[in-house]
Design a protein around this motif. Structure first.
Motif, short mmCIF file in Angstrom:
data_model
loop_
_atom_site.label_atom_id
_atom_site.label_comp_id
_atom_site.label_asym_id
_atom_site.label_seq_id
_atom_site.Cartn_x
_atom_site.Cartn_y
_atom_site.Cartn_z
N GLY A 35 46.05 48.08 44.71
CA GLY A 35 44.89 48.74 45.68
C GLY A 35 43.57 48.43 44.79
N GLY A 36 43.68 47.76 43.60
CA GLY A 36 42.37 47.36 42.86
C GLY A 36 42.04 45.89 43.13
N ASP A 37 40.78 45.75 43.02
CA ASP A 37 40.13 44.49 43.81
C ASP A 37 40.39 43.27 42.97
OD1 ASP A 37 38.73 45.17 41.42
OD2 ASP A 37 36.71 45.18 42.37
N LEU A 38 40.73 43.46 41.59
CA LEU A 38 41.12 42.40 40.91
C LEU A 38 42.68 42.08 41.05
CD1 LEU A 38 38.93 42.60 37.81
CD2 LEU A 38 38.58 41.21 39.59
N ASN A 39 43.49 43.18 41.35
CA ASN A 39 44.80 43.10 41.47
C ASN A 39 45.12 42.22 42.87
OD1 ASN A 39 47.66 44.51 42.82
ND2 ASN A 39 47.51 44.49 40.48
N ALA A 40 44.37 42.27 43.93
CA ALA A 40 44.29 41.40 44.92
C ALA A 40 44.04 39.98 44.72
CB ALA A 40 43.57 42.20 46.24
N ALA A 41 44.95 39.03 44.88
CA ALA A 41 44.65 37.65 44.81
C ALA A 41 43.52 37.19 45.48
CB ALA A 41 46.05 36.78 45.12
N ASN A 42 42.75 36.44 44.81
CA ASN A 42 41.68 35.94 45.49
C ASN A 42 41.19 34.72 45.08
OD1 ASN A 42 39.40 36.49 43.36
ND2 ASN A 42 40.43 38.46 43.51
N ASP A 43 40.24 33.98 45.80
CA ASP A 43 39.92 32.60 45.47
C ASP A 43 38.89 32.43 43.99
OD1 ASP A 43 37.67 33.55 46.76
OD2 ASP A 43 37.29 31.80 48.24
N ARG A 44 38.34 33.49 43.56
CA ARG A 44 37.42 33.53 42.83
C ARG A 44 38.15 33.47 41.27
NH1 ARG A 44 32.02 34.83 41.71
NH2 ARG A 44 31.65 35.70 39.64
N TYR A 45 39.19 34.11 41.10
CA TYR A 45 39.63 34.38 39.92
C TYR A 45 41.23 33.41 39.72
CZ TYR A 45 36.44 37.89 39.23
OH TYR A 45 35.08 38.39 39.33
N ILE A 46 41.63 32.69 40.69
CA ILE A 46 42.74 31.98 40.72
C ILE A 46 42.43 30.81 39.55
CG2 ILE A 46 42.04 30.45 42.55
CD1 ILE A 46 45.18 30.24 43.27
N GLN A 47 43.26 30.58 38.99
CA GLN A 47 43.25 29.78 37.99
C GLN A 47 44.00 28.25 37.85
OE1 GLN A 47 40.90 30.44 35.09
NE2 GLN A 47 40.59 31.83 36.59
N ASN A 48 43.41 27.22 37.33
CA ASN A 48 44.21 26.05 37.35
C ASN A 48 44.80 25.94 35.86
OD1 ASN A 48 45.15 23.38 37.08
ND2 ASN A 48 43.24 22.26 37.50
N VAL A 49 46.01 25.93 35.84
CA VAL A 49 46.52 26.03 34.40
C VAL A 49 47.17 24.62 34.11
CG1 VAL A 49 47.06 28.35 34.40
CG2 VAL A 49 48.92 26.95 35.32
#
Length: 733
Positions: free
Chosen positions: A643-657
């Motif tokens: 229920g946290g906004d950063l806990n919800a997967a999104n395109d802003r914080y997805i990373q290329n590892v």
């Protein structure tokens, strides 16, 4: 014969961990008669890893000490006693781990003993006709122990109190023994007549493996420095486990070669396994391959100066698999008896006549039709050598259809009341390629030959689900057409730059803002610096709809967690006794959305009391003076809790590892013979070597090792990979 001794200390300053290993290899060949040859190949490996603190190894300590440990907390009091709680808040200091480590008693040891010995007999029955038989015996033994201890702390001088987390004195011992026997008997024949060459081979294979484990524990030992179960005075427990399986197969291979131009090979295997029921234990897996060396044709004569060798090849074949693979990262049943109903036993909490009752549960449903998976591969390849053998090219492209994958038979609602039985119910199609380029040449520098070589290899594959019983195509399960590893998430349209803009946003973000809504006062309101989620389906609210491919609400595909475009670069050179080699490898792309405990990435957005905050992290936090920051306005737990906004997967914080790592560099010098022979040494070489020297990654954190994500998602909480520089001397007597 050869062997090695190796020892390495860990990076902890107090009660450091340590790894030691010993290896011994021997190979003996004896030609007893012109028609009889025997050989033995034996390898023994022994290792010991000793660690302090939590059970499982030092990596557990690295996870625990980041929690409940603000940097302002000290692990020791002024009088040297450990700390655990200040009574200023509800949180302990490092969950008591600092007190545990400073006590210096808790810790364990992981030992591995591994042996493989292969005995081979080769008989020459006639010219070009041989019979070979070999037997391999191997075992894998783990011999582990772990000691937990009572740790104490103080808040006031002279008053020691037991740490609640670490209040048990106990010794655990685990012994794991896995012996394996493999027998191969095969015969081969080859003959050349005129322009034709034929060869054939046929044989049988038998394998058996057993597993046994014995574990025991005892509490309240008489000594803190000695570890033996007989020293325990308290509760004693023991448990075990065992399984075994067998494989038996027959195989053949036939080859035909005409003038070295036209090549044909046919293979076949008939394999049987004890993992499946009667009538379904055997599978036949054939394959055929052909090659054409175009460069050997007469019409190619004019091009042979530029193209020294050119061969095209193709193959088609099937391989079987009897062990369950991972399907979309969900492992199927790993039981070695999946066709037999298992009745689990357990202990009731009810006590009758002073004893807890034992009971047996009903078995989970099984499928009686389990059998082999089949992977059928179509491959086309090309091998070429050009420019006077300086340039080498090899390419393979393939399509693999894996059918009958062991997966849950169909997606059922939870009211079914049991796990869905595993069946041969899934299919996957994989398309991929591998390309290798190599260049090698030599010329003179200063009157001495200089030789060098460069090679590059890259491979990639992508898999799609072609069969799975998921008619509604729910996104939480595999579905037909799904690309394996695909990731779904929300779209972020930046951050609100004012409270007025946030309050005027008409889209309901409740689903992804439950953590915010539970905050006190004005902090429960959407405000400047908060994330703005895009309403992709225009219904006025952010949600995942029915979580199906047809109705996924505001979700969209944001990445894929499978490694794409693996590559490696190898460079070598030598001149006048000097030699140089370098190896670099990496992955071009692999997506990862940071987990809720990825503290090295989220910092206080996950747990505000983390002991580690990335350097210059404040520059990434949104403030009115820093409106273009990477992270939103600072809110605790928004990455940790559902229920946290950063806990919800999104395109802003997805990373290329993805990454490129310089794995190894070696510079060596071979002493000239005229000098080394003066001290009766035929050959001497000195070298310096570096491991893991440089790493580049687009991952937005320099505190997480991107290579750690190549095997599993660990939130970046892993024991650091060492950067090692070593020097050595090789002497040949």
């Amino acid at each position: 014969m050869s062997g090695s001794l190796f020892s390495k200390d860990g990076i902890m300053r107090i009660n450091t961990d340590n790894f030691k290993s010993y290896t011994l290899r021997s190979k003996i060949n004896a030609q007893l008669t012109p028609w009889l040859k025997v050989s033995n190949n034996t390898q023994y490996f022994d290792s010991r890893y000793k660690y302090p603190g939590l059970e499982g190894g030092a990596n557990s300590n690295f996870v625990a000490i980041t929690v409940h440990a603000l940097p302002i907390y000290a692990p020791r009091n002024p009088d040297g006693t450990p700390t655990y709680n200040t009574l200023k808040n509800n949180y302990s200091i490092g969950d008591g781990l600092f007190a545990n480590l400073l006590k210096g008693v808790a810790g364990g040891e992981q030992r591995v003993h591994e042996l493989t010995t292969i005995n081979t007999v080769e008989l020459s029955l006639a010219k070009n006709w041989n019979l070979t038989a070999n037997h391999s015996y191997s075992f894998y033994i783990t011999d582990d122990w772990y000691r937990s201890a009572v740790a104490t702390y103080s808040i006031q001088p002279g008053i020691m109190t037991t740490v609640p987390n670490y209040n048990t004195d106990q010794l655990k011992k685990t012994f794991w023994f896995d012996p394996q026997n493999v027998v191969n008997v095969f015969s081969s024949y080859n003959h050349t007549f005129g322009k034709h060459y034929v060869s054939a081979m046929a044989g049988i294979n038998y394998e058996t493996r057993k597993h046994q484990v014995l574990a025991g524990s005892r509490k309240n030992l008489l000594s803190e420095s000695l570890n033996d179960l007989n020293l325990g005075t308290g509760e004693q427990l023991v448990n075990g486990g065992a399984y075994e399986y067998e494989l038996f197969g027959a195989f053949f291979r036939a080859n035909y070669d005409y003038l070295g131009k036209y090549l044909l090979e046919v293979n076949g295997r008939l394999d049987g396994t004890s993992r499946f029921g009667s009538g379904r234990r055997n599978g036949f897996f054939p394959s055929v391959s052909a090659g054409w060396r175009i460069s050997e044709e007469n019409f190619f004569e004019s091009a042979r100066n530029a193209v020294n060798n050119l061969k095209i090849r193709a193959s088609y074949g099937t391989l079987g698999n009897q062990l369950p693979p991972k399907f979309n990262d969900n492992p199927a049943s790993s039981s070695f008896y999946p066709y037999i109903p298992m009745m689990p036993t357990a202990q009731s909490s009810w006590i009758t006549n002073g004893q807890k009752l034992q009971y047996v549960s009903s078995p989970a449903p099984i499928s009686a039709g389990l059998t082999w998976e089949s992977a059928t591969t179509s491959n086309i390849g090309l091998d070429a050598t050009l420019l006077k053998n300086r340039l080498n090219i090899s390419f393979d492209g393939y399509i693999r259809n894996t059918t009958g994958i062991l997966v849950p038979g169909q997606v059922l609602p939870s009211v079914y009341g049991a796990t869905v039985p595993t069946q041969n119910a899934g299919n996957i199609r994989t398309k991929g390629f591998e390309l290798t380029l190599g260049w090698a040449d030599r010329f003179n520098i200063g009157g001495r030959p200089f030789s060098y070589n460069v090679s590059f290899v890259v491979s990639d594959s992508k898999s799609k689900v072609t069969k799975y019983d998921n008619p509604n195509k729910t996104l939480s399960n595999p579905y037909i057409g799904q690309v394996i590893g695909e990731m779904w998430g929300y779209q972020i349209d930046g951050m609100f730059q004012s409270n007025e803009e946030a309050q005027a946003y008409k889209v309901d973000q409740t689903i992804v803002n439950k953590q915010r809504l539970s905050a006190p006062g004005d902090w429960s309101k959407l405000q400047a610096g908060d994330l703005k989620f895009a309403d992709l389906n225009g219904d006025g609210k952010i949600d995942q709809g029915a979580n199906t491919l047809g109705d996924h609400g505001d979700l969209k595909k944001i990445g894929n967690n499978r490694a794409r475009y693996r590559y490696g670069i190898n460079i070598g050179a030598s001149w006048n006794g000097f030699d140089f080699s370098a190896l670099a490898q990496g992955i071009l792309r692999k997506n990862w959305y940071p987990g809720n405990n990825a503290d090295k990435f989220w910092g206080p957005y996950s747990r505000p009391y983390y002991s580690f905050i990335p350097e210059d992290f404040g520059k990434d936090i949104w403030t009115p003076e820093n409106p273009n920051a990477y992270f939103p306005v600072l809110r605790g737990y928004t990455a940790l809790n559902a229920g946290g906004d950063l806990n919800a997967a999104n395109d802003r914080y997805i990373q290329n590892v993805g990454y490129l790592r310089l794995k190894n560099v070696v510079i060596g010098y071979t002493v000239p013979e005229k000098i080394s022979k003066m001290v009766r040494i035929p050959r001497a070489r000195i070298y310096i070597s570096g491991e893991n020297l440089l790493t580049y990654t687009p991952l937005r954190s320099k505190y997480i090792d991107p290579e750690a994500f190549d095997g599993d998602a660990t939130n970046g909480r892993t024991y650091p990979m060492s950067k090692t520089i070593s020097a050595g001397l090789n002497i040949t007597f």
